[in-house]
Design a protein around this motif. Structure first.
Motif, PDB file in Angstrom:
ATOM      1  N   ALA A   6      36.876  40.749  48.021  1.00 41.59           N
ATOM      2  CA  ALA A   6      35.786  41.404  46.711  1.00 41.59           C
ATOM      3  C   ALA A   6      36.557  42.573  46.233  1.00 41.59           C
ATOM      4  CB  ALA A   6      34.018  41.506  47.374  1.00 41.59           C
ATOM      5  N   ALA A   7      37.676  43.068  46.930  1.00 41.95           N
ATOM      6  CA  ALA A   7      38.226  44.342  47.484  1.00 41.95           C
ATOM      7  C   ALA A   7      39.544  43.421  46.269  1.00 41.95           C
ATOM      8  CB  ALA A   7      39.017  44.361  47.886  1.00 41.95           C
ATOM      9  N   LEU A   8      39.643  42.735  45.806  1.00 45.38           N
ATOM     10  CA  LEU A   8      40.528  42.574  44.783  1.00 45.38           C
ATOM     11  C   LEU A   8      40.067  41.963  43.998  1.00 45.38           C
ATOM     12  CD1 LEU A   8      43.088  40.323  47.620  1.00 45.38           C
ATOM     13  CD2 LEU A   8      43.376  42.697  46.098  1.00 45.38           C
ATOM     14  N   ALA A   9      38.842  41.409  43.603  1.00 44.38           N
ATOM     15  CA  ALA A   9      38.361  40.827  42.557  1.00 44.38           C
ATOM     16  C   ALA A   9      38.250  41.330  41.227  1.00 44.38           C
ATOM     17  CB  ALA A   9      36.587  41.488  42.659  1.00 44.38           C
ATOM     18  N   ALA A  10      39.267  43.074  40.984  1.00 42.00           N
ATOM     19  CA  ALA A  10      39.291  43.385  39.269  1.00 42.00           C
ATOM     20  C   ALA A  10      41.017  42.687  38.999  1.00 42.00           C
ATOM     21  CB  ALA A  10      39.675  45.197  40.293  1.00 42.00           C
ATOM     22  N   ASP A  11      41.972  41.783  40.627  1.00 42.82           N
ATOM     23  CA  ASP A  11      42.798  41.400  39.645  1.00 42.82           C
ATOM     24  C   ASP A  11      43.297  40.035  39.921  1.00 42.82           C
ATOM     25  OD1 ASP A  11      45.496  40.232  39.749  1.00 42.82           O
ATOM     26  OD2 ASP A  11      46.106  42.110  41.111  1.00 42.82           O
ATOM     27  N   PRO A  12      42.205  38.845  39.553  1.00 38.72           N
ATOM     28  CA  PRO A  12      41.852  37.722  40.423  1.00 38.72           C
ATOM     29  C   PRO A  12      43.650  36.470  40.180  1.00 38.72           C
ATOM     30  CG  PRO A  12      40.736  38.091  37.707  1.00 38.72           C
ATOM     31  CD  PRO A  12      41.570  39.242  37.728  1.00 38.72           C
ATOM     32  N   PRO A 116      35.906  47.259  49.055  1.00 38.14           N
ATOM     33  CA  PRO A 116      35.638  46.542  47.994  1.00 38.14           C
ATOM     34  C   PRO A 116      34.892  48.146  47.561  1.00 38.14           C
ATOM     35  CG  PRO A 116      34.645  44.571  49.589  1.00 38.14           C
ATOM     36  CD  PRO A 116      35.473  46.181  50.281  1.00 38.14           C
ATOM     37  N   GLY A 117      33.869  49.061  48.015  1.00 32.51           N
ATOM     38  CA  GLY A 117      33.279  50.279  47.252  1.00 32.51           C
ATOM     39  C   GLY A 117      34.381  51.384  47.079  1.00 32.51           C
ATOM     40  N   LEU A 118      35.824  51.435  48.046  1.00 32.21           N
ATOM     41  CA  LEU A 118      36.885  52.498  48.028  1.00 32.21           C
ATOM     42  C   LEU A 118      37.564  51.806  46.817  1.00 32.21           C
ATOM     43  CD1 LEU A 118      38.246  52.592  51.422  1.00 32.21           C
ATOM     44  CD2 LEU A 118      36.698  54.268  50.220  1.00 32.21           C
ATOM     45  N   ALA A 119      37.362  50.751  46.977  1.00 34.66           N
ATOM     46  CA  ALA A 119      38.255  50.132  45.370  1.00 34.66           C
ATOM     47  C   ALA A 119      37.588  50.184  44.188  1.00 34.66           C
ATOM     48  CB  ALA A 119      38.751  48.587  45.682  1.00 34.66           C
ATOM     49  N   GLY A 120      36.518  50.337  44.225  1.00 36.92           N
ATOM     50  CA  GLY A 120      35.676  50.126  43.059  1.00 36.92           C
ATOM     51  C   GLY A 120      34.870  49.160  42.226  1.00 36.92           C
ATOM     52  N   ASN A 121      34.550  48.741  43.073  1.00 32.35           N
ATOM     53  CA  ASN A 121      33.731  46.429  43.003  1.00 32.35           C
ATOM     54  C   ASN A 121      32.602  46.759  43.356  1.00 32.35           C
ATOM     55  OD1 ASN A 121      36.828  46.337  41.823  1.00 32.35           O
ATOM     56  ND2 ASN A 121      36.989  45.147  43.962  1.00 32.35           N
TER      57      ASN A 121
END
Length: 121
Positions: A6-12, A116-121
């Motif tokens: 989930a945290a990596l979702a911003a970088d597919p 994920p929250g810390l990563a802004g996702n």
């Protein structure tokens, strides 16, 4: 979906590589062992109940004992303990098992801090 995924979702691209690596690691082991190891590590972190070990063979119980030590006692694992897991899983299986336990630990830690929250996702 794991907290790491989930945290990596911003970088597919990175998310895809992580999922591929995780999938290949898990594919190298028996799916039942994968689930038990993930559950045992999550239990160490207080996220899940410990797996029921009744009916498990000695080798699987050895693996779970080793996996439970990975999060907080990895430096105390002896060569004899590692050799017992190698004897049960083989060298390749031991490598996959070690990666699985490490990923399970990282994913539990990521969940506990809401990565994920810390990563802004």
């Amino acid at each position: 979906m794991s907290a790491v995924c989930a945290a990596l979702a911003a970088d597919p691209v990175l998310a895809s590589h992580y999922a591929d690596f995780r999938g290949k690691t898990e594919a190298a082991l028996d799916p039942a062992l994968v689930a038990l190891v993930r559950q045992a590590v999550a239990a160490v972190h207080g996220i899940e109940a410990a797996p029921d070990e009744s009916g498990l063979d000695e080798g699987t119980r050895l693996c779970l004992a080793y996996a439970r030590r990975m999060p907080f006692e990895h430096t105390a694992i002896t060569d004899a303990e590692a050799a017992a897991v190698v004897a049960h899983l083989g060298e390749g299986g031991f490598v996959a098992f070690s990666v699985l336990a490490a990923l399970a630990d990282a994913e539990c830690r990521a969940e506990l801090v809401d990565l994920p929250g810390l990563a802004g996702n």
